[in-house]
Motif scaffolding. Sequence first.
Motif, PDB file in Angstrom:
ATOM      1  N   VAL A 273       0.783  -1.184   0.207  1.00  0.00           N
ATOM      2  CA  VAL A 273       0.084   0.032  -0.067  1.00  0.00           C
ATOM      3  C   VAL A 273       0.812   1.198   0.038  1.00  0.00           C
ATOM      4  O   VAL A 273       0.672   2.191  -0.631  1.00  0.00           O
ATOM      5  CB  VAL A 273      -1.013   0.055   1.288  1.00  0.00           C
ATOM      6  CG1 VAL A 273      -1.757   1.295   1.344  1.00  0.00           C
ATOM      7  CG2 VAL A 273      -2.094  -1.186   0.960  1.00  0.00           C
ATOM      8  N   GLU A 274       1.981   1.145   0.643  1.00  0.00           N
ATOM      9  CA  GLU A 274       2.925   2.331   0.658  1.00  0.00           C
ATOM     10  C   GLU A 274       3.483   2.851  -0.561  1.00  0.00           C
ATOM     11  O   GLU A 274       3.796   4.021  -0.636  1.00  0.00           O
ATOM     12  CB  GLU A 274       3.897   2.019   1.787  1.00  0.00           C
ATOM     13  CG  GLU A 274       4.791   3.484   2.241  1.00  0.00           C
ATOM     14  CD  GLU A 274       5.894   3.041   3.533  1.00  0.00           C
ATOM     15  OE1 GLU A 274       6.364   3.978   3.876  1.00  0.00           O
ATOM     16  OE2 GLU A 274       6.024   1.670   3.780  1.00  0.00           O
ATOM     17  N   SER A 275       3.774   1.612  -1.321  1.00  0.00           N
ATOM     18  CA  SER A 275       4.241   2.008  -2.607  1.00  0.00           C
ATOM     19  C   SER A 275       3.354   2.846  -3.360  1.00  0.00           C
ATOM     20  O   SER A 275       3.644   3.651  -4.084  1.00  0.00           O
ATOM     21  CB  SER A 275       4.733   0.526  -3.514  1.00  0.00           C
ATOM     22  OG  SER A 275       5.434  -0.201  -2.582  1.00  0.00           O
ATOM     23  N   VAL A 276       2.027   2.641  -3.407  1.00  0.00           N
ATOM     24  CA  VAL A 276       1.124   3.215  -4.269  1.00  0.00           C
ATOM     25  C   VAL A 276       0.992   4.699  -3.801  1.00  0.00           C
ATOM     26  O   VAL A 276       0.779   5.659  -4.710  1.00  0.00           O
ATOM     27  CB  VAL A 276      -0.291   2.571  -4.286  1.00  0.00           C
ATOM     28  CG1 VAL A 276      -1.304   3.397  -5.201  1.00  0.00           C
ATOM     29  CG2 VAL A 276      -0.361   1.170  -4.712  1.00  0.00           C
ATOM     30  N   GLN A 277       0.995   4.743  -2.298  1.00  0.00           N
ATOM     31  CA  GLN A 277       0.649   5.885  -1.765  1.00  0.00           C
ATOM     32  C   GLN A 277       1.904   6.992  -2.018  1.00  0.00           C
ATOM     33  O   GLN A 277       1.959   8.241  -2.301  1.00  0.00           O
ATOM     34  CB  GLN A 277       0.834   5.940  -0.150  1.00  0.00           C
ATOM     35  CG  GLN A 277       0.848   7.183   0.488  1.00  0.00           C
ATOM     36  CD  GLN A 277       0.759   6.693   2.152  1.00  0.00           C
ATOM     37  OE1 GLN A 277       1.677   5.994   2.686  1.00  0.00           O
ATOM     38  NE2 GLN A 277      -0.168   7.669   2.852  1.00  0.00           N
ATOM     39  N   PHE A 278       3.089   6.324  -2.128  1.00  0.00           N
ATOM     40  CA  PHE A 278       4.507   6.935  -2.365  1.00  0.00           C
ATOM     41  C   PHE A 278       4.592   7.675  -3.854  1.00  0.00           C
ATOM     42  O   PHE A 278       4.799   8.580  -4.157  1.00  0.00           O
ATOM     43  CB  PHE A 278       5.665   6.060  -2.070  1.00  0.00           C
ATOM     44  CG  PHE A 278       6.914   6.734  -2.499  1.00  0.00           C
ATOM     45  CD1 PHE A 278       7.581   7.581  -1.537  1.00  0.00           C
ATOM     46  CD2 PHE A 278       7.716   6.343  -3.686  1.00  0.00           C
ATOM     47  CE1 PHE A 278       8.638   8.087  -1.589  1.00  0.00           C
ATOM     48  CE2 PHE A 278       9.087   7.133  -3.756  1.00  0.00           C
ATOM     49  CZ  PHE A 278       9.510   7.859  -2.795  1.00  0.00           C
ATOM     50  N   VAL A 279       3.882   6.610  -5.020  1.00  0.00           N
ATOM     51  CA  VAL A 279       3.881   7.040  -6.218  1.00  0.00           C
ATOM     52  C   VAL A 279       2.897   8.005  -6.395  1.00  0.00           C
ATOM     53  O   VAL A 279       3.185   9.212  -7.206  1.00  0.00           O
ATOM     54  CB  VAL A 279       3.540   5.794  -6.861  1.00  0.00           C
ATOM     55  CG1 VAL A 279       2.984   6.269  -8.279  1.00  0.00           C
ATOM     56  CG2 VAL A 279       4.440   4.863  -7.113  1.00  0.00           C
ATOM     57  N   ASN A 280       1.717   8.089  -5.659  1.00  0.00           N
ATOM     58  CA  ASN A 280       0.623   9.305  -5.752  1.00  0.00           C
ATOM     59  C   ASN A 280       1.421  10.544  -5.330  1.00  0.00           C
ATOM     60  O   ASN A 280       1.203  11.630  -6.004  1.00  0.00           O
ATOM     61  CB  ASN A 280      -0.329   9.040  -4.943  1.00  0.00           C
ATOM     62  CG  ASN A 280      -1.480   8.067  -5.988  1.00  0.00           C
ATOM     63  OD1 ASN A 280      -1.393   8.297  -7.183  1.00  0.00           O
ATOM     64  ND2 ASN A 280      -2.046   7.144  -5.221  1.00  0.00           N
ATOM     65  N   GLU A 281       2.317  10.566  -4.200  1.00  0.00           N
ATOM     66  CA  GLU A 281       2.910  11.606  -3.689  1.00  0.00           C
ATOM     67  C   GLU A 281       3.838  12.201  -5.002  1.00  0.00           C
ATOM     68  O   GLU A 281       3.800  13.582  -5.194  1.00  0.00           O
ATOM     69  CB  GLU A 281       3.726  11.367  -2.529  1.00  0.00           C
ATOM     70  CG  GLU A 281       2.865  11.036  -1.348  1.00  0.00           C
ATOM     71  CD  GLU A 281       3.514  10.867  -0.044  1.00  0.00           C
ATOM     72  OE1 GLU A 281       4.758  11.012  -0.147  1.00  0.00           O
ATOM     73  OE2 GLU A 281       2.947  10.402   0.939  1.00  0.00           O
ATOM     74  N   LEU A 282       4.499  11.432  -5.466  1.00  0.00           N
ATOM     75  CA  LEU A 282       5.504  11.704  -6.528  1.00  0.00           C
ATOM     76  C   LEU A 282       4.909  12.434  -7.792  1.00  0.00           C
ATOM     77  O   LEU A 282       5.558  13.501  -8.161  1.00  0.00           O
ATOM     78  CB  LEU A 282       6.356  10.585  -6.896  1.00  0.00           C
ATOM     79  CG  LEU A 282       7.312  10.009  -6.036  1.00  0.00           C
ATOM     80  CD1 LEU A 282       7.840   8.628  -6.434  1.00  0.00           C
ATOM     81  CD2 LEU A 282       8.288  10.993  -5.566  1.00  0.00           C
ATOM     82  N   ILE A 283       3.801  11.692  -8.132  1.00  0.00           N
ATOM     83  CA  ILE A 283       3.010  12.267  -9.339  1.00  0.00           C
ATOM     84  C   ILE A 283       2.622  13.800  -8.937  1.00  0.00           C
ATOM     85  O   ILE A 283       2.515  14.588  -9.823  1.00  0.00           O
ATOM     86  CB  ILE A 283       1.685  11.431  -9.785  1.00  0.00           C
ATOM     87  CG1 ILE A 283       2.502  10.227 -10.071  1.00  0.00           C
ATOM     88  CG2 ILE A 283       0.988  12.036 -10.721  1.00  0.00           C
ATOM     89  CD1 ILE A 283       1.360   9.158 -10.513  1.00  0.00           C
ATOM     90  N   ASN A 284       1.942  14.063  -7.694  1.00  0.00           N
ATOM     91  CA  ASN A 284       1.549  15.312  -7.597  1.00  0.00           C
ATOM     92  C   ASN A 284       2.628  16.311  -7.418  1.00  0.00           C
ATOM     93  O   ASN A 284       2.362  17.582  -7.471  1.00  0.00           O
ATOM     94  CB  ASN A 284       0.919  15.139  -6.075  1.00  0.00           C
ATOM     95  CG  ASN A 284      -0.362  14.314  -6.078  1.00  0.00           C
ATOM     96  OD1 ASN A 284      -1.311  14.087  -7.262  1.00  0.00           O
ATOM     97  ND2 ASN A 284      -0.752  13.709  -4.971  1.00  0.00           N
TER      98      ASN A 284
END
Length: 421
Positions: free
Chosen positions: A213-224
């Motif tokens: 789950v943390e991987s997806v959360q991290f990717v969304n932060e990077l995209i933002n």
Amino acid sequence: MEDGWDDYPPIFTPMYANHHGVYGHTLETPDNSLDGVRWMVDAVMGSLKFSSENKLEMTKDQLEIFKRGVEFEHVDHPDGYFPNAYVLPVDEQNASATIKGVNELLRHGLIVEKTTETLETNGQSYEEGSYVVRLNQAKRSLANVLLWDGEDISDQASAMYDVSAWNIPELWGFEATPLYEEVDATLEPVTELVESIGQLIGDGPYVLQNNAVESVQFVNELINEGVEVIRSEEGHFHINVTRNEQLESFVADSNLYLETTDIPRDGSMVHSPKVAIFNDRSNHGTRAALIKMGYQVTEISTNDVLNHKLEDFDLVIANGGQFDESEEYKKRVHEFIDAGGHYFAIGQSASSVAVNQLELSDATTHTGPRNSNGVVHVEYTPSSVTHGYDEEDLGFVYNPIWFSDVTDEEVVARFADEDFF
């Protein structure tokens, strides 16, 4: 038990209290009336009166439970029935779930230790830094129930009242191996919540495993933040950036492992979709999960569908009974999908609507009894939907729905052929 077995797992507050050595009991009134209020007051006042008059004996009982835990006494079970300890090894490339599990144990007031040397036991080797939870501690019952595989009680109860299955290690995705031998290694206590252990290897670009789950959360932060992220055909995230202070800060606050590698030519750009979710009470858990993973979520109603509001979104999630029987509503959903939108139906109500009313599939639906639930073996087909799962993995079902007579659709998950429960 014949009418539905309740109050077995620790997800119920009284049973959770029992594992702390204290008294717990579920009080429910059978009548929503003034009589029901009186019965509830009488039950509560009776409990308070009893506990105030017997507080010394009750305290002794709790101390006896703690004493049996510390001394590893099992008065109702034979020797060897319970393990001596659980070991939680740490995979530095996939540590997120294990660290989450360790911190959860610590929050429950349990004693967790860490190996300072390699642990050799029962033909297995566990590297230095593995976590160990020994069951000669006061709250050993709670420690065991949080790390235990569980048991099949189908022969003891004919029906379920509510949640009867839980398995934190398997469902969160970390290893907790029971040890029936003495732990022969030097251990040090873990006295504080484990801080982030994220690692950034090399100067970039980087690959991040899509396994938490943390991987997806991290990717969304990077995209933002405007960082380019590419997903490979295997489903892993490739971060097209060189090492910098911002990325170092991101990783330092995580439990993720990013390693330098080339960007794959067959990858596709990752975008954070515009997500709509129906404002049905069944969606609370789904919405909370999406927000935790870093998605922006907008609630919609059936009227929004009729008023062409789906055009504002990439993804619509239904997890409840929201539905309009008009042909116009059905037409709007099909237009959304034909235009490239994605419609996710989760659970029995929404999936039945999707197949039988919206006619999004010709498959035949099957449902179990209302409270049927369990941890199940699932065979997953590699796809964009199943990244993060192994081809033979687990799932949890509650009030399940499944499909047969599937023809044109792509099937990405099946119950295991045998012994799926």
